[in-house]
Motif scaffolding. Structure first.
Motif, PDB file in Angstrom:
ATOM      1  N   UNK A  12      32.275 -46.163 -16.248  1.00  0.00           N
ATOM      2  CA  UNK A  12      31.280 -45.226 -15.729  1.00  0.00           C
ATOM      3  C   UNK A  12      30.376 -44.760 -16.870  1.00  0.00           C
ATOM      4  N   UNK A  56      25.387 -50.647 -20.117  1.00  0.00           N
ATOM      5  CA  UNK A  56      24.874 -51.924 -19.634  1.00  0.00           C
ATOM      6  C   UNK A  56      23.409 -51.825 -19.231  1.00  0.00           C
ATOM      7  N   UNK A 104      23.630 -47.342 -14.548  1.00  0.00           N
ATOM      8  CA  UNK A 104      24.388 -47.342 -13.301  1.00  0.00           C
ATOM      9  C   UNK A 104      23.608 -47.948 -12.139  1.00  0.00           C
ATOM     10  N   UNK A 113      22.102 -50.428  -9.693  1.00  0.00           N
ATOM     11  CA  UNK A 113      22.299 -51.850  -9.384  1.00  0.00           C
ATOM     12  C   UNK A 113      20.993 -52.622  -9.250  1.00  0.00           C
ATOM     13  N   UNK A 135      18.202 -52.012 -11.128  1.00  0.00           N
ATOM     14  CA  UNK A 135      17.767 -52.267 -12.504  1.00  0.00           C
ATOM     15  C   UNK A 135      18.635 -53.349 -13.155  1.00  0.00           C
ATOM     16  N   UNK A 136      19.866 -53.511 -12.656  1.00  0.00           N
ATOM     17  CA  UNK A 136      20.761 -54.534 -13.206  1.00  0.00           C
ATOM     18  C   UNK A 136      20.235 -55.942 -12.965  1.00  0.00           C
ATOM     19  N   UNK A 179      23.679 -44.226  -7.329  1.00  0.00           N
ATOM     20  CA  UNK A 179      24.565 -44.147  -8.490  1.00  0.00           C
ATOM     21  C   UNK A 179      23.927 -43.349  -9.623  1.00  0.00           C
TER      22      UNK A 179
END
Lengths: 145, 275
Positions: free
Chosen positions: B75, B98, B164, B166, B168-169, B216
């Motif tokens: 987290x 990340x 956090x 998703x 942007x991931x 998130x």
């Protein structure tokens, strides 16, 4: 500004599903994408099957024969269940993304209350509506038919 | 919760030394457990007693500066704000945030986030530049107008929300929660008149439309800023603007001093002006 070349650390698709420590809305986000992709796959398959009619009556009959099996019946129901979830959750997303149900800006006081808490009842309602639709579909497609 | 009676605690840290490593690796450290210690305290203990080469960013140690954002047991959190005792695991697993390149060990390259932030013009945009440079008074603002953006102004730019998110991931073009929340912070400010200029960026693929409310960002935000709320309110403003129902915001005027009235004798004179 000083720029350095670092080691890439972007999560990619793992960012949709990874972790296991996420909240309800994160799972709804992932499920919404997966059901959307599932519905898209169904539409493509649907086009392929119906296009067989252009190849003649025989090809059409063979295609119908193939998709009328038990596996396809269950698959058809899964498509309906995916639709039920995607539709109900989609209505929630339309409302939330237009700013309804997320609450007004407030001064943050610990323990923080966020827009997630504000729209939680909407999310639960959408899930309940999707589940009710999926159950009705199960009765129609798997029991009555 | 981790075992509060244990005398030692195990840290697993993701290490990366760019001049030596081809890819990140994991390294374990066992350190004494001290009551009240934070994850950041543990990192300092490791640096002081076991491996001086361990690198991370931190400064204030009290959740203000936003430097020590890290991925702690899966987290994104501030290391200084996270007690070891509140982590529900026997091992403290620490990795860099990340979705950002790793510069070294726990140091992420946050420059894409700050570039996106700058592109959305996070400052008051007004026509009266001279008034802003040489103010003759205060811009008028009611408490209700303040409430429209105050929550979003608590952002410390730690990057936890970006780590956090998703969306942007998978999408480096998307601006991400922090820059968008800050754009909304200024769009909602009654003293600002820059909505139309920011709209040029927000209406495109860098804007809020790639957000689908995974939420998130708001869940991990250590300051309760609620970027997800800011982004949804921004979408509403953009839709209202598109269908021409958005009420045009005139930047607040400079307040004039009261012309009449007498000062009560028990109220002292104000201090000399500093600006």
């Amino acid at each position: 500004m000083l720029r350095v070349q670092g080691f890439p650390n972007r999560l990619g698709v793992r960012g949709w599903v990874g972790g296991g420590r996420w909240g309800m809305e994160r799972y709804l986000y992932t499920l919404h994408r997966l059901t959307g992709l599932g519905l898209l796959a169904y539409f493509l398959l649907h086009i392929v099957v119906t296009a067989s009619r252009a190849l003649g009556e025989g090809a059409w009959a063979r295609a119908m024969d193939t998709v009328s099996g038990g596996v396809f019946k269950v698959g058809e129901y899964l498509v309906f269940a995916a639709f039920a979830f995607h539709a109900a959750n989609g209505i929630r997303l339309v409302l939330v993304e237009l700013g309804f149900g997320v609450g007004r800006p407030i001064e943050p006081v610990y323990p923080y209350k966020t827009s997630l808490d504000a729209q939680r009842s909407l999310a639960i309602g959408a899930l309940a509506a999707g589940a009710a639709l999926a159950i009705l579909g199960a009765v129609e497609l798997l029991v009555l038919r | 919760m981790s075992d509060a009676t244990a005398k030692e605690i195990l840290y697993r840290i993701r290490r990366f030394e760019p001049t030596r490593d081809r890819a990140p690796r994991w390294q374990a450290f066992t350190i004494p457990r001290v009551p009240g210690m934070t994850v950041l305290d543990g990192l300092w203990t490791i640096k002081q007693t076991q491996d001086a080469s361990l690198a991370w960013r931190s400064s204030c140690r009290m959740g203000i500066c936003g430097s020590c954002g890290m991925l702690i047991n899966g987290r994104a959190r501030l290391a200084c704000n996270t007690q070891v005792s509140e982590i529900d695991a026997a091992v403290i697993v620490v990795a860099p945030l990340p979705n950002f390149d790793i510069i070294r060990d726990l140091v992420p390259d946050l420059s894409p986030m700050f570039d996106a932030h700058a592109a959305l013009m996070p400052y008051l945009i007004r026509d009266d530049a001279r008034e802003q440079e040489r103010p003759t008074g205060e811009f008028s603002q009611s408490p209700q107008e303040l409430e429209r953006y105050l929550q979003f102004s608590y952002c410390i730019k730690c990057g936890c929300c970006m780590a956090a998110c998703p969306t942007y991931a998978t999408d480096p073009v998307y601006s991400g929660p922090m820059p968008l929340a800050q754009a909304q912070r200024y769009n909602a400010d009654g003293r600002d008149g820059g909505f139309l200029r920011r709209r040029a960026v927000l209406g495109g693929e860098r804007g809020p439309w790639r957000c689908h409310f995974a939420g998130e960002c708001s869940r991990v935000c250590p300051k309760g800023v609620d970027p997800a709320k800011a982004i949804q309110l921004m979408k509403r403003d953009l839709v209202w603007d598109y269908i021409r129902l958005r009420k045009e915001q005139c930047p607040a005027a400079v307040m004039s001093k009261p012309k009449a009235g007498t000062r009560r004798p028990d109220i002292p004179e104000p201090p000399p002006r500093t600006v």
